[in-house]
Every structure is written in structure tokens, then in C-alpha cells.
Design an enzyme around this catalytic site. Structure first.
Site, mmCIF file in Angstrom:
data_model
loop_
_atom_site.group_PDB
_atom_site.id
_atom_site.type_symbol
_atom_site.label_atom_id
_atom_site.label_comp_id
_atom_site.label_asym_id
_atom_site.label_seq_id
_atom_site.Cartn_x
_atom_site.Cartn_y
_atom_site.Cartn_z
ATOM 1 N N TRP A 200 12.447 17.781 31.242
ATOM 2 C CA TRP A 200 11.642 17.562 30.291
ATOM 3 C C TRP A 200 12.681 17.067 29.189
ATOM 4 C CZ3 TRP A 200 12.053 20.884 25.533
ATOM 5 C CH2 TRP A 200 10.942 20.530 24.570
ATOM 6 N N ASP A 368 -3.507 14.843 17.195
ATOM 7 C CA ASP A 368 -3.106 15.418 18.356
ATOM 8 C C ASP A 368 -3.703 16.964 18.510
ATOM 9 O OD1 ASP A 368 -0.661 16.430 20.335
ATOM 10 O OD2 ASP A 368 -0.318 14.322 20.071
ATOM 11 N N ARG A 445 3.084 27.646 29.034
ATOM 12 C CA ARG A 445 2.838 27.473 27.467
ATOM 13 C C ARG A 445 1.369 28.133 27.187
ATOM 14 N NH1 ARG A 445 0.777 22.243 24.120
ATOM 15 N NH2 ARG A 445 1.996 22.159 22.630
ATOM 16 N N LYS A 478 -5.663 10.228 24.096
ATOM 17 C CA LYS A 478 -4.272 10.732 24.605
ATOM 18 C C LYS A 478 -4.616 11.982 25.275
ATOM 19 C CE LYS A 478 0.399 12.528 23.186
ATOM 20 N NZ LYS A 478 1.032 13.072 21.974
ATOM 21 N N TRP A 479 -4.435 11.868 26.771
ATOM 22 C CA TRP A 479 -4.742 12.804 27.942
ATOM 23 C C TRP A 479 -3.410 13.554 28.350
ATOM 24 C CZ3 TRP A 479 -9.372 11.789 31.448
ATOM 25 C CH2 TRP A 479 -9.304 12.771 32.549
ATOM 26 N N ASP A 480 -3.433 14.714 27.907
ATOM 27 C CA ASP A 480 -2.156 15.594 28.020
ATOM 28 C C ASP A 480 -2.413 16.537 29.358
ATOM 29 O OD1 ASP A 480 0.332 16.638 27.625
ATOM 30 O OD2 ASP A 480 -0.102 16.945 25.420
ATOM 31 N N ASP A 550 8.680 13.702 25.229
ATOM 32 C CA ASP A 550 8.731 14.440 24.134
ATOM 33 C C ASP A 550 9.910 14.108 23.318
ATOM 34 O OD1 ASP A 550 6.159 15.108 24.352
ATOM 35 O OD2 ASP A 550 6.555 17.501 24.991
HETATM 36 C C1 DGJ Z 1 2.960 17.554 24.540
HETATM 37 C C2 DGJ Z 1 2.829 16.278 24.241
HETATM 38 O O1 DGJ Z 1 4.046 15.626 24.947
HETATM 39 C C3 DGJ Z 1 3.117 16.105 22.902
HETATM 40 O O2 DGJ Z 1 3.222 14.658 22.333
HETATM 41 C C4 DGJ Z 1 1.969 16.832 22.262
HETATM 42 O O3 DGJ Z 1 0.909 15.927 22.620
HETATM 43 C C5 DGJ Z 1 1.829 18.245 22.599
HETATM 44 N N1 DGJ Z 1 1.834 18.447 24.134
HETATM 45 C C6 DGJ Z 1 0.509 18.960 22.268
HETATM 46 O O4 DGJ Z 1 0.398 20.006 22.638
#
Ligand code: DGJ
Length: 756
Positions: A200, A368, A445, A478-480, A550
Site C-alpha cells: 500500500w 468520495d 478498516r 469510483k468503485w473502491d 493512495d
Molecule cells: C481508499 C481510496 O483509495 C481513497 O482514494 C478513498 O476513496 C478512500 N478509500 C475512501 O474510503
């Protein structure tokens, strides 16, 4: 391009202008790999490449031919149970526990174009002339199962795609224990393995190490992620291969979950590579009439180094993997509120940022995490995809309309595969969580993973999202995905089901993407997983861009984006300018450097614009205008990596993008620390026409070409062989302006072909 079968020697030869791929049917009916590399003459019998020699102690399944030792034969798709002592590409277990198989050639067919690989991502063709496909059918009569090997060769790129299919036609219960997408046995081990590794915040750093006897691999066992740690890619490069010269074979898997990419060098120096779904935790029951399809892999051959390999992947993945209306469109310049506000926002705050954004020319506002349920931190509401009206009293629709009124489109964040313990969804369906409810279940998380192996779970999430977004002007999603799977157990089935859960999960996730894409075809999807844990070709089939990391620090991003570009096109690399001191590293870098790095991707901002000075906003306005002018050069352009941040002491990096029509090029040069008494530096350019003349200008502050900018004229030959003078100020260059001094420096140059 042609695929030729020579019946007399049982040989298949696939070739195009650049490459040949050759294999043959052996005397036992199985397949032997003969050659993959630069094109060799068609109409030749290459069976002399099957070297046989008697070796003591060898296992030999054909007693009358003691030289037939599978252990010493280069196999095409190696199996277990015939004397090959190396790792097999597949394993099938019978009811009685036997894993011995004997798949022999039955038939083949050759056809123009390429079929879709339902339900998996795949390279596609737009016309039948673009590719030819070979299907080879092998059968094990005892277990009445067919194995079909697929090979597609492309007319315009030196690449082969491969996958396999298992078709069961027996009442006996079989279980597929390993099903790799391909295997290839190369005749020597004189290679270095290049892979992309990290974690990460420092994903996809380029690693290079010599092949050794035995096994080396990269992999993911995170279930739902191809991972921050390794990428489903490896290349074998001849020692000394650089960006521009030498032989490389790249291998890339179109899959977003557990994978294994393994090299195995035997004691005769033969290198076996297998790649596919990781066999650990995988076990797929096959019953009468059922079929298992492996993910596709794309194998690229380059005799012009790693740079050419990358450009081949970029071309294929940008034009024949990414799909939909956004495939060829320039990416909108966006502002994302994550690093500006985290969870702490209301409509007023968002609109204050949006207003500034619209004033400086930003095109898309992205909301976001934190807009749904009662989510004010990471502890709640995943799974409850309805708006938090305390934060957004007019709902998403109200906010989206206000953003539209400011002249920008509106985008939103989701994390569909997750669930919070504190959520209505969890209270209603605790059994939808992936895990064994009788045991401790790890949170990461503060969240759990939903059991996407079960269609009813995927369906419920789909309905929530589709209902929430219906009628809202959403232009971007944006699909996280913010955690790995840990205790993988599904309440959706019994013992046999458990070995299928990880792959079914990925299929569930792909199916949700497919349904949402079909329902909202105009939406631009950006995939994301805690930054870049799912930057893989599987995702590019559904989402043409991916949040790269990130880590938004410009200096770290040079390395991350450089490594990512080994396989993935610039149009797919999510890259933003963020605030200083940087959130992750507290490093302070100049705005121009942050912009110069972020241009080489999709480009956007991720900071609180209301906190910036008028001068900073003015500079950003120029950056945005610059990117609007040059994104259609950059995003589909041909990338040439000039200086690697992973080589020497890593203090310099540089790359260049040449427009598809060859008329223009942009060069970026980064110097991390200014050093005393540095050596003189010249930057030799690539991809230019030797006889053409280019007018070269420096991009002032990395954001504009001033009307009276100094111009100098150079031929392509000069630029390639002598290069641009980039000597550090401390090397004594007289008259060098102050703006090329200091640490974390970026410089950019524009080159335009001219008649003069
Ligand atoms: C992880 C993503 O990489 C970030 O850009 C952001 O969207 C956060 N999650 C939000 O929880």
C-alpha cells in the site's frame, strides 16, 4: 497472419509479421512446445526442435521409445501423471482420489476473429481481420473430459492470447484442483524476471532479478484483489535488455483475484512459466455437462526491449480490452473531495470546493466516501447505499444538479463488495458476510466482505445502487474495495462449494460491473482498491481507468506511475495533484512538479481549493488549460521511458509521450534532489522521425508555452543521438534560470514537427 497445421508432422505454426508460435502433437497425443519468438519461416517442419535423449532413471510412458521422457520434453500445457516431475498447469482429481490424466489430441479448428470468454474479461476484436484463433481439443477418454486450449494471434501486434476450457461429460464427480491459464516451456534460463512489487502506498515498483534453478513466483492470495503486493504480470528479459533493445517476453493475466505467476527452472535450464488462478484454496467440482473457463492471459514478444513490450500492452489494453463510450474519449479533469475533507463534509463545504473548481476549469466533481447511511468515519454504513440527508439535504440528485449548474459533471464513490457491522444490511442479513459465524472474524478498516459468491447478494446490492442512482445525473463512479478477504467461508453452500468461493466472488463482482455498465452506459467507471490494489487488466475490461495509489506525493508517484506503465496505458492511470505538505509523507513539492507527474495519467485534483492562494489557483487554471490542450496527445500517446527512477541512485527520472500521429511529443524530466557538482546530462529522445525537424520549447512552470518562449530547432536524429541538454545548474551551465534550481524539480518540453 496465419495459423497453419501441418498434418504430416502434426505441427501448429501461428505467425504474424513479427512472431511465430510453434507446437506439435507428440507420439503420445499430447502437445509439445517447440518455439515462441521472432518470426521464423512458414512452411517448415520444426520437429527437429524436439530434442530427445536417453537419461537414466527417467519415467517413460511409451516403453518402446525409451527416449520419450516427459520430464525432459518442453510441454505445451503440462499435466500430472506421465513422468513430468515439474509443476503441472492443471490437476483434476477423480472420485477415487487419482489425479492421473491423459489428455490427447482429438481435433482443432481455426477461425477468424476471437470469441468472448463468458463470463470473464477478454481482449476483443472489432473486425474478423484483426485476429485468428486456434482451438485445440484434447480428450481424456477415461474421465470423458475435454480440455480445449485457445490461442489467438493478432494481425498488428506481436502478441498471443491464451486460455483453457475444461468440459466434463462424465457422471463421475471430478474436481479441478489447478487450472492455470497457460504454460510455456522455454529452452533456456538465460533471463531476468521483471515484476511489479510493492505494498500500500508504494505499488508496482519495478523489480528485476536473475532466474535461478527452482521456483520463483509472484502471486495474490487476498481473494478479491490482485493486490498491492504483486501484479498479475511478469516478463522474462534477456540479461542486458533495456528500454529499447533486446528480447523480452511479457505475460499478463486478465484477472482481479488470487493469481499465481510462476517460473520454474529445471536442472537442464528449461524455464517453465505458468500463470493463472492461484491453486491454493481453489477446488472446482465438475459435473456432467459443466464447463470451467480459465481467465485469459496475454503473452507479448518484443525484440526492442521493455519499452516496446509496454507499448504493445498499452495498444491492446487501451483499444481492445477497455470498452464503451469512454474508451477513446479524453478523460475529464476532476476534483475529488477525499483528501480535502475525508468524512467531514456537508453540502455547503462541497459546493464551496466545487465553485472554485468550476472557476479554474475543472470538469468533474467527485464525491468520495461518506455520503450514505450515517457514515462519518470508517465504522459504519457500508451496504446502506442511500443518502445521508443530514449531510446532503437535497439528496444526491440535489447536489448533482447544483454541481451541473456550476458547469461540471458529477461523480460518486461506492464500495459495493463491503459491509459494516453497523449497517441496516448487516442487521437484516448477517449471513451475507463472508466468514464462519462460529469463529472470530477479522475486521479490516472496520469492515467485513460481502459474500459476492452468492448471486442473491450481488443482486441485492445491484438493486440498491441502481435505485439510488436512477434519475440522478451521474457521470462517473469510483468503485473502491478496501480490504482483503481473510476467513473465507460462504454460507451459500456446503463443503464442495468452499473451494469455488474466491473465484465465484470475482465472477460476482464482474457481473455487478456488467449490469451497472449496461444500465448506465454513459458512466465513466474508475476502479480502486485502497489505492492501487486492483490495478489489473481484468478491471480495465469494466473500468477504463484505475486509481493508481493512495500515495499522492509527487515523488513517490514518479516511481509508482513509472512501474504501472510497464503494462498499463496512461489513459488508465488515475493521477491527482494533492496538497502540500503531502498527506502521506508530509513532503513539500512544488505545484508544477505535482502537476507534471499527474498529467501523465487521467489527471485531476484532490485537495481543498478553498484553502489555496490566488496565485496557486491561477497556476492550476493554467495547468488545467494545458492538460485540456495536451491530454489527447498524452492519454493515447506512445510512451517512451527515458530514465528509470529504479536505476542508478534513483535521483533522476524521465519519460516522453509521442502523439499517435507523430507530430508532437511531450518530454518530462524529474530531478529529485539537487546535487552539488553534478555530472553533465543529456536526455536522448525516442520515437521521433530521424529526418524530421522539430521545434522544441520548454513548458514554462510545467503549465504553459509562453508566446515568446525560446525555440530551438533540432532534427529527430540529433534529438535521438545527442539529446536535449539537461545538465544540472551546479554542473556550471551559464545562464540557467533560477526556476531550474532546487529539489523535486520537474521540467517539461514540447516538441512539434515542423517543415522548416
Ligand atoms: C481508499 C481510496 O483509495 C481513497 O482514494 C478513498 O476513496 C478512500 N478509500 C475512501 O474510503
Amino acid at each position: 497472419m496465419k495459423i497453419q497445421f501441418d498434418e504430416t508432422c502434426g505441427q501448429f505454426h501461428l505467425w504474424n509479421d513479427k512472431i511465430s508460435y510453434i507446437m506439435r502433437i507428440m507420439e503420445n497425443g499430447q502437445l509439445e512446445h517447440l518455439y515462441f519468438g521472432k518470426k521464423v519461416s512458414p512452411d517448415r517442419d520444426y520437429s527437429y526442435l524436439s530434442e530427445r535423449g536417453h537419461r537414466d532413471m527417467q519415467a517413460c510412458p511409451i516403453p518402446e521409445n525409451p527416449k520419450f521422457s516427459p520430464e525432459h520434453i518442453r510441454q505445451e500445457y503440462p499435466c500430472y501423471g506421465h513422468g513430468d516431475m515439474r509443476m503441472p498447469a492443471f490437476e483434476i482429481e477423480r472420485e477415487n482420489g487419482s489425479k492421473i490424466v491423459d489428455f490427447v489430441y482429438v481435433s482443432h479448428c481455426i477461425y477468424p476473429g476471437k470469441k468472448a470468454i463468458d463470463p470473464l474479461p477478454a481482449i476483443y476484436c472489432e473486425t474478423q481481420e484483426e485476429a485468428l484463433t486456434l482451438e485445440i481439443r484434447l480428450r481424456d477418454e477415461q474421465i470423458k473430459t475435454d480440455l480445449v486450449l485457445f490461442y489467438t494471434i493478432f494481425a498488428s501486434v506481436p502478441a498471443i492470447s491464451r486460455h483453457a476450457e475444461f468440459v466434463c461429460q462424465t457422471e463421475e464427480k471430478l474436481s479441478l484442483e489447478t487450472a492455470m491459464s497457460f504454460g510455456i516451456d522455454l529452452p533456456d534460463m538465460n533471463y531476468e524476471m521483471v515484476d511489479l512489487a510493492g505494498t500500500w502506498n508504494r505499488e508496482r515498483h519495478v523489480r528485476r532479478h536473475a532466474l535461478e534453478f527452482g521456483i520463483q513466483s509472484v502471486y495474490s492470495l487476498r481473494g478479491s484483489l490482485s493486490s498491492h503486493q504483486f501484479n498479475p504480470f511478469l516478463a522474462l528479459a534477456r540479461p542486458g535488455v533495456d528500454e529499447n533493445a533486446g528480447e523480452v517476453i511479457g505475460m499478463s493475466l486478465l484477472y482481479s483475484g488470487d493469481f499465481l505467476a510462476r517460473t520454474e527452472v529445471d536442472n537442464y535450464g528449461v524455464t517453465r512459466v505458468t500463470m493463472g488462478i492461484h491453486p491454493q484454496q481453489f477446488s472446482w467440482p465438475l459435473s456432467m455437462g459443466e464447463k470451467f473457463v480459465t481467465p485469459e492471459a496475454v503473452i507479448v514478444y518484443s525484440d526492442q526491449g521493455l519499452g516496446e513490450m509496454s507499448r504493445i500492452y498499452h495498444q491492446l489494453y487501451r483499444n481492445r480490452l477497455a470498452r464503451g463510450v469512454w474508451r477513446d474519449r479524453p478523460r475529464p479533469i476532476l476534483i475529488n473531495n477525499w483528501e480535502a475533507t475525508y468524512f467531514n463534509f456537508d453540502e455547503e463545504k462541497l459546493l464551496s470546493i466545487a465553485k472554485k473548481a468550476s472557476e479554474i476549469g475543472i470538469e468533474l466533481f467527485v464525491l468520495d466516501d461518506g455520503w450514505f447511511g450515517h457514515r462519518n468515519d470508517s465504522r459504519s454504513s457500508l451496504g446502506d447505499w442511500y443518502v445521508n440527508e443530514k449531510k446532503l439535504p437535497g439528496g444526491i440528485k440535489g447536489l448533482a444538479q447544483k454541481i451541473n449548474d456550476l458547469g461540471m459533471s458529477f461523480g460518486i464513490w461506492i464500495e459495493p463488495e463491503m459491509i459494516s457491522e453497523d449497517s441496516d444490511l448487516y442487521r437484516a442479513h448477517p449471513d451475507w458476510v463472508l466468514g464462519d459465524s462460529r469463529r472470530t472474524l477479522s475486521k479490516a478498516r472496520n469492515q467485513y466482505v460481502l459474500d459476492f459468491s452468492r448471486p442473491e447478494v450481488v443482486d441485492a446490492v445491484y438493486r440498491q445502487l441502481a435505485d439510488t442512482f436512477q434519475g440522478v445525473p451521474i457521470a462517473y463512479i469510483k468503485w473502491d474495495h478496501n480490504r482483503s478477504m481473510s476467513e473465507v467461508y460462504s454460507a451459500g453452500g456446503g463443503r464442495e462449494y468452499q473451494g469455488t468461493v474466491r473465484h465465484r466472488f470475482i465472477l460476482g463482482m464482474y457481473s455487478l460491473y456488467a449490469r451497472l455498465r449496461a444500465e448506465f452506459p454513459e458512466i465513466l467507471f474508475e476502479s480502486c482498491a485502497s489505492g492501487g490494489a486492483r490495478f489489473d487488466p481484468g478491471m480495465l475490461y469494466y473500468a477504463p481507468q484505475t486509481w493508481c495509489s493512495d500515495d499522492t506525493d509527487a515523488i513517490e508517484r514518479i516511481r509508482i506511475q513509472y512501474g504501472t506503465s510497464m503494462v498499463y496505458p496512461l489513459s488508465s492511470i488515475g493521477s491527482h495533484v494533492s496538497a502540500v505538505p503531502n498527506e502521506q509523507l508530509k513532503r513539500v513539492t512544488p505545484l508544477r512538479t505535482r502537476a507534471a507527474v499527474a498529467y501523465f495519467g487521467t489527471f485531476g485534483y484532490e485537495l481543498d481549493l478553498t484553502k489555496l492562494s490566488r496565485e496557486e489557483l491561477e497556476e492550476m487554471k493554467q495547468e488545467i488549460a494545458f492538460m485540456k490542450q495536451y491530454r489527447s496527445l498524452i492519454q493515447p500517446g506512445k510512451l517512451f521511458r527515458l530514465i528509470s527512477p529504479f536505476e542508478n541512485d534513483g535521483n533522476l527520472a524521465s519519460w516522453e509521450v509521442v502523439s499517435q500521429d507523430g507530430q508532437k511529443a511531450l518530454v518530462a524530466y524529474f530531478r529529485i534532489l539537487q546535487r552539488p557538482e553534478s555530472p553533465y546530462t543529456r536526455l536522448r529522445l525516442e520515437g521521433l522521425e530521424e529526418d524530421a525537424v522539430y521545434v522544441c520549447r520548454e513548458v514554462k512552470n510545467c503549465c504553459c508555452i509562453e508566446p515568446d518562449a525560446e525555440e530551438w530547432y533540432r532534427s529527430g536524429r540529433e534529438l535521438a543521438n545527442i539529446g536535449l541538454i539537461m545538465s544540472d545548474v551546479s554542473a556550471g551551465c551559464a545562464g540557467v534560470a533560477a526556476d531550474v534550481q532546487g529539489d523535486f524539480l520537474a521540467r517539461m518540453f514540447l516538441l512539434e514537427k515542423t517543415e522548416s
